[in-house]
Design a protein around this motif. Structure first.
Motif, PDB file in Angstrom:
ATOM      1  N   TYR A   6      -2.474  13.385  12.034  1.00 24.97           N
ATOM      2  CA  TYR A   6      -2.228  11.978  12.372  1.00 24.97           C
ATOM      3  C   TYR A   6      -1.901  11.793  13.848  1.00 24.97           C
ATOM      4  O   TYR A   6      -2.361  10.865  14.479  1.00 24.97           O
ATOM      5  N   GLY A  30       0.445   5.675   1.144  1.00 23.92           N
ATOM      6  CA  GLY A  30      -0.311   6.770   1.740  1.00 23.92           C
ATOM      7  C   GLY A  30       0.168   8.017   1.015  1.00 23.92           C
ATOM      8  O   GLY A  30       1.380   8.240   0.914  1.00 23.92           O
ATOM      9  N   GLY A  54       9.645   5.383  13.590  1.00 26.13           N
ATOM     10  CA  GLY A  54       8.383   5.244  14.326  1.00 26.13           C
ATOM     11  C   GLY A  54       7.541   4.142  13.704  1.00 26.13           C
ATOM     12  O   GLY A  54       7.948   3.528  12.705  1.00 26.13           O
ATOM     13  N   SER A  55       6.370   3.882  14.251  1.00 26.96           N
ATOM     14  CA  SER A  55       5.533   2.814  13.692  1.00 26.96           C
ATOM     15  C   SER A  55       5.084   3.158  12.279  1.00 26.96           C
ATOM     16  O   SER A  55       4.839   2.276  11.466  1.00 26.96           O
ATOM     17  N   GLY A  56       4.996   4.457  11.973  1.00 25.24           N
ATOM     18  CA  GLY A  56       4.590   4.889  10.633  1.00 25.24           C
ATOM     19  C   GLY A  56       5.245   6.197  10.242  1.00 25.24           C
ATOM     20  O   GLY A  56       4.676   6.992   9.500  1.00 25.24           O
ATOM     21  N   GLU A  57       6.475   6.432  10.758  1.00 28.18           N
ATOM     22  CA  GLU A  57       7.163   7.694  10.468  1.00 28.18           C
ATOM     23  C   GLU A  57       8.670   7.460  10.464  1.00 28.18           C
ATOM     24  O   GLU A  57       9.175   6.582  11.162  1.00 28.18           O
ATOM     25  N   ILE A  68       9.141   9.106   1.580  1.00 26.93           N
ATOM     26  CA  ILE A  68       9.143  10.166   0.574  1.00 26.93           C
ATOM     27  C   ILE A  68       9.140  11.528   1.275  1.00 26.93           C
ATOM     28  O   ILE A  68       9.762  12.476   0.806  1.00 26.93           O
ATOM     29  N   THR A  69       8.502  11.615   2.414  1.00 26.80           N
ATOM     30  CA  THR A  69       8.569  12.846   3.207  1.00 26.80           C
ATOM     31  C   THR A  69       9.980  13.025   3.771  1.00 26.80           C
ATOM     32  O   THR A  69      10.505  14.142   3.829  1.00 26.80           O
ATOM     33  N   ARG A  70      10.583  11.916   4.166  1.00 29.37           N
ATOM     34  CA  ARG A  70      11.975  11.924   4.639  1.00 29.37           C
ATOM     35  C   ARG A  70      12.880  12.510   3.560  1.00 29.37           C
ATOM     36  O   ARG A  70      13.681  13.411   3.824  1.00 29.37           O
ATOM     37  N   TYR A  83       3.235  -4.243   8.920  1.00 26.47           N
ATOM     38  CA  TYR A  83       2.524  -3.387   9.869  1.00 26.47           C
ATOM     39  C   TYR A  83       2.001  -4.134  11.086  1.00 26.47           C
ATOM     40  O   TYR A  83       1.417  -3.533  11.981  1.00 26.47           O
ATOM     41  N   TRP A  95      -8.344  12.506   6.271  1.00 25.67           N
ATOM     42  CA  TRP A  95      -7.548  12.215   7.478  1.00 25.67           C
ATOM     43  C   TRP A  95      -6.974  13.525   7.986  1.00 25.67           C
ATOM     44  O   TRP A  95      -6.266  14.204   7.244  1.00 25.67           O
ATOM     45  N   PHE A 125       0.817  -1.217   0.000  1.00 27.29           N
ATOM     46  CA  PHE A 125       0.000   0.000   0.000  1.00 27.29           C
ATOM     47  C   PHE A 125       0.842   1.255   0.000  1.00 27.29           C
ATOM     48  O   PHE A 125       2.065   1.226   0.154  1.00 27.29           O
ATOM     49  N   GLY A 152       6.467  11.881   7.732  1.00 30.31           N
ATOM     50  CA  GLY A 152       5.648  10.855   7.094  1.00 30.31           C
ATOM     51  C   GLY A 152       4.494  11.518   6.367  1.00 30.31           C
ATOM     52  O   GLY A 152       4.178  12.677   6.656  1.00 30.31           O
ATOM     53  N   THR A 153       3.906  10.796   5.451  1.00 28.79           N
ATOM     54  CA  THR A 153       2.764  11.364   4.732  1.00 28.79           C
ATOM     55  C   THR A 153       1.658  11.732   5.706  1.00 28.79           C
ATOM     56  O   THR A 153       1.118  12.843   5.666  1.00 28.79           O
ATOM     57  N   ARG A 187       6.798   3.415  -5.812  1.00 26.06           N
ATOM     58  CA  ARG A 187       7.112   2.606  -4.615  1.00 26.06           C
ATOM     59  C   ARG A 187       6.097   1.468  -4.452  1.00 26.06           C
ATOM     60  O   ARG A 187       6.454   0.366  -4.025  1.00 26.06           O
TER      61      ARG A 187
HETATM   62  N1  PPE Z   1       8.090   4.495   7.959  1.00 27.58           N
HETATM   63  C1  PPE Z   1       6.966   3.754   8.026  1.00 27.58           C
HETATM   64  C2  PPE Z   1       7.031   2.448   8.729  1.00 27.58           C
HETATM   65  C3  PPE Z   1       5.789   4.226   7.442  1.00 27.58           C
HETATM   66  O1  PPE Z   1       4.696   3.474   7.492  1.00 27.58           O
HETATM   67  C4  PPE Z   1       5.769   5.479   6.817  1.00 27.58           C
HETATM   68  C5  PPE Z   1       4.512   6.012   6.201  1.00 27.58           C
HETATM   69  C6  PPE Z   1       6.967   6.228   6.771  1.00 27.58           C
HETATM   70  C7  PPE Z   1       8.112   5.693   7.356  1.00 27.58           C
HETATM   71  C8  PPE Z   1       7.056   7.547   6.066  1.00 27.58           C
HETATM   72  O2  PPE Z   1       6.982   7.346   4.671  1.00 27.58           O
HETATM   73  P1  PPE Z   1       6.415   8.489   3.692  1.00 27.58           P
HETATM   74  O3  PPE Z   1       4.941   8.555   3.916  1.00 27.58           O
HETATM   75  O4  PPE Z   1       6.787   8.007   2.349  1.00 27.58           O
HETATM   76  O5  PPE Z   1       7.083   9.759   4.057  1.00 27.58           O
HETATM   77  N2  PPE Z   1       3.317   5.624   6.845  1.00 27.58           N
HETATM   78  C9  PPE Z   1       2.056   5.761   6.149  1.00 27.58           C
HETATM   79  C10 PPE Z   1       0.942   4.981   6.819  1.00 27.58           C
HETATM   80  C11 PPE Z   1       0.536   5.427   8.179  1.00 27.58           C
HETATM   81  C12 PPE Z   1      -0.695   4.690   8.660  1.00 27.58           C
HETATM   82  O6  PPE Z   1      -0.998   4.783   9.862  1.00 27.58           O
HETATM   83  O7  PPE Z   1      -1.398   4.066   7.844  1.00 27.58           O
HETATM   84  C13 PPE Z   1       1.693   7.220   5.929  1.00 27.58           C
HETATM   85  O8  PPE Z   1       2.239   8.096   6.588  1.00 27.58           O
HETATM   86  O9  PPE Z   1       0.832   7.465   5.071  1.00 27.58           O
END
Ligand code: PPE
Length: 309
Positions: A130, A40, A195-198, A222-224, A165, A127, A38, A258-259, A61
């Motif tokens: 977050y 985001g 982080g868990s999603g960052e 991609i935000t990174r 996840y 959303w 998936f 993160g996104t 990606r």
């Molecule tokens: N690490 C992880 C594990 C991760 O899931 C995300 C995005 C990132 C880093 C940052 O990636 P990017 O979005 O390309 O900058 N996590 C996505 C899902 C979060 C969720 O709870 O669902 C997001 O931020 O959309």
């Protein structure tokens, strides 16, 4: 979630279907074995119209995540980009969180996914913030997770796969159970991962440190990447390096990217104040520029926005 979401259309294998009609069979492979991939993506309202942030990179990606698992998504990057643009138009949205998902659907049970069809959906949601309403300005309180990120050559971290996840959920659930907003994972070698999603950035003595994209088990966000480019263009020193846990506690500033999380300051870790416990100046500068770009307030000099006219 905004109730409006549930009235909208979902793109489902090339067709627009009503929210409640976008269903799968309970014997779908992904549900049993985690075989899903998936993305985001965010779309922001700008003076020129809705603008999708780094759409091409996200769709590339998605295809790469599937490829790692020998799964071919039956659409090209350009087709997925066009589908997303059409979806925003069909739903008449200005801003949205966009969730593309590819998964192995229903055919037969068993670990072997090859006979199960690859299905693709794109959903849109409203959303909000977050990590909470106040997070962007005030920062969040996080803990170091007792759960590690899987080591290299186990669950590939470059693949944004559903199964990864489960580890993220352990980190998030533990953090919330203990009264924190988020958890930071440590890798199998004892270094800070994400982080868990960052993704995570640590500022100390005017140098910004972040775990390496290809040398630590993280999703190279991609935000990174965007934050690194913004920081570099400000003339800041940024280093991709392994980060010992204790650097977190003595940092001047720390932030997540993160996104969903965008650029969120961290004000404490394990109940220890980071810097002066407020959003620091480096974080603020990067965050401000990030928001100026996505809101269309400055020129999009990186070509990050896909404007929907
Ligand atoms: N690490 C992880 C594990 C991760 O899931 C995300 C995005 C990132 C880093 C940052 O990636 P990017 O979005 O390309 O900058 N996590 C996505 C899902 C979060 C969720 O709870 O669902 C997001 O931020 O959309």
């Amino acid at each position: 979630m905004d109730p409006r979401d549930e009235k909208g259309k979902i793109w489902y294998n090339g067709k627009f279907v009503n929210w409640w009609d976008a269903k799968i069979h309970v014997m779908s492979h992904a549900l049993h074995y985690g075989s899903s991939f998936f993305e985001g993506i965010r779309c922001y309202g700008t003076p020129k119209g809705p603008a999708i942030f780094r759409l091409r990179e996200h769709m590339q990606r998605l295809i790469d995540s599937a490829k790692i698992y020998r799964t071919e998504i039956p659409y090209t990057v350009d087709e997925l980009m066009q589908a997303t643009i059409d979806l925003i138009k069909v739903n008449d949205l200005q801003s949205a969180y966009i969730r593309p998902l590819a998964f192995r659907g229903y055919h037969s049970l068993g670990v072997d996914p090859t006979q199960c069809p690859v299905e693709v959906i794109i959903g849109v949601l409203n959303w909000g913030k977050y990590l909470g309403e106040e997070a962007l300005a005030k920062g969040v309180d996080v803990r170091v997770s007792s759960w590690n990120r899987a080591r290299a050559n186990t669950y590939p971290s470059l693949a944004k796969a559903g199964g990864n996840y489960l580890n993220s959920q352990l980190i998030k659930l533990e953090a919330m159970a203990d009264g924190y907003t988020e958890g930071i994972s440590i890798d199998a070698n004892g270094f800070v991962a994400e982080g868990s999603g960052e993704n995570i950035f640590i500022v100390r003595d005017n140098v910004i440190h972040t775990p390496p994209a290809y040398g630590s088990p993280i999703l190279p966000g991609i935000t990174r990447n965007s934050a690194i480019r913004i920081a570099t263009d400000f003339g800041m020193t940024i280093k991709e390096s392994m980060i010992p846990r204790e650097l977190l506690y003595v940092a001047d500033e720390i932030f997540f990217t993160g996104t969903a999380a965008e650029v969120t300051p961290i004000r404490s870790i394990d109940r220890m104040k980071i810097g002066n416990g407020q959003r620091g100046p480096v974080t603020e500068q990067i965050q401000k520029r990030f928001f100026e770009i996505i809101n269309g307030e400055v020129e999009d000099r990186y070509g990050w926005l896909t404007i929907i006219s």
